[in-house]
Design an enzyme around this catalytic site. Sequence first.
Site, PDB file in Angstrom:
ATOM      1  N   GLY A  12       0.549  -1.189  -0.038  1.00  0.00           N
ATOM      2  CA  GLY A  12       0.098  -0.219  -0.053  1.00  0.00           C
ATOM      3  C   GLY A  12       0.617   1.448   0.094  1.00  0.00           C
ATOM      4  N   CYS A  63       5.687  -0.258   7.886  1.00  0.00           N
ATOM      5  CA  CYS A  63       5.408   0.804   6.515  1.00  0.00           C
ATOM      6  C   CYS A  63       7.040   1.085   5.309  1.00  0.00           C
ATOM      7  CB  CYS A  63       4.757   1.886   7.371  1.00  0.00           C
ATOM      8  SG  CYS A  63       4.643   3.620   6.424  1.00  0.00           S
ATOM      9  N   GLN A  65       3.323   9.795   1.059  1.00  0.00           N
ATOM     10  CA  GLN A  65       4.229   9.812   0.818  1.00  0.00           C
ATOM     11  C   GLN A  65       5.257   9.925   0.464  1.00  0.00           C
ATOM     12  OE1 GLN A  65       2.182   5.478   1.931  1.00  0.00           O
ATOM     13  NE2 GLN A  65       3.922   5.064   3.529  1.00  0.00           N
ATOM     14  N   GLU A 101      -3.589   2.408   5.498  1.00  0.00           N
ATOM     15  CA  GLU A 101      -2.907   3.598   4.491  1.00  0.00           C
ATOM     16  C   GLU A 101      -4.048   5.282   4.687  1.00  0.00           C
ATOM     17  OE1 GLU A 101      -0.881   3.652   2.579  1.00  0.00           O
ATOM     18  OE2 GLU A 101      -0.468   1.372   3.147  1.00  0.00           O
TER      19      GLU A 101
HETATM   20 NI    NI Z   1       2.687   3.710   5.900  1.00  0.00          NI
END
Ligand code: NI
Length: 175
Positions: free
Chosen positions: A47, A97, A52, A140
Site C-alpha cells: 500500500g 510502513c 508518502q 493507508e
Molecule cells: Ni505506511
Amino acid sequence: MSLLKIARMGHPVLRQDARTIEPEDIEHLQGTIDDMIETMHDASGIGLAAPQVYLPLRLIVFLPIDLRSERVPEPVVLINPEFEPLSDDMVTDWEGCLSIPDLRGKVARYAQIRYTGLGPDGEPISTEASGLHARVVQHEIDHLHATLYLDRMSDMKSLMFISETRHHKEDTGDD
Ligand code: NI
C-alpha cells in the site's frame, strides 16, 4: 512511468492532513497514480498513500490481498477514501510502513470494514473488506490523517527490526 521518492518519518508531509481531490482534477492525476503503483511494487509494499510521495492529497493505492488465495491481486486506486467499521471486533497483527523502513510492530485494527471512495475513472467504489485487506486500507487512510502505525501501537515491546524477527520466529509468535 517513473519511480517516486518515498518520504520517511520525520518529514512534515507525513504529519499534515491530506487535501480532498476535486472531481475535475482526477484526470490530471493518472500519471501520478501510475507512478505510485510502480513505486509501491518496486518497494515491495502492499500500500502507498500520496503523502508518502510528498503529495498531501487524499489518494491511496494498495493490493487487496486475500491470504487464503494464491492469486496476486490487481492494485486498487482509491480517491478521497473513507471507511466505517462493520463490527466492534478488533484484530492485532503485524504492520510495517515504507516511510518507516526496516521496522514492524503489532497494531489493533477493525476486523471488518466497508470502504468507499472514487476509482481512477471517478466512479464510486464501495467494498467490504476483512483480514489483511481491511488492515492495509485502514493503515493507508491513516496516512491521510497524519497518523502513522507507531501512533496506534498499544505495546511498543512488539516494535522490531524485520531482519531480527526473521531470525527469531518462534519468539515473536510469527508464522
Ligand atoms: Ni505506511
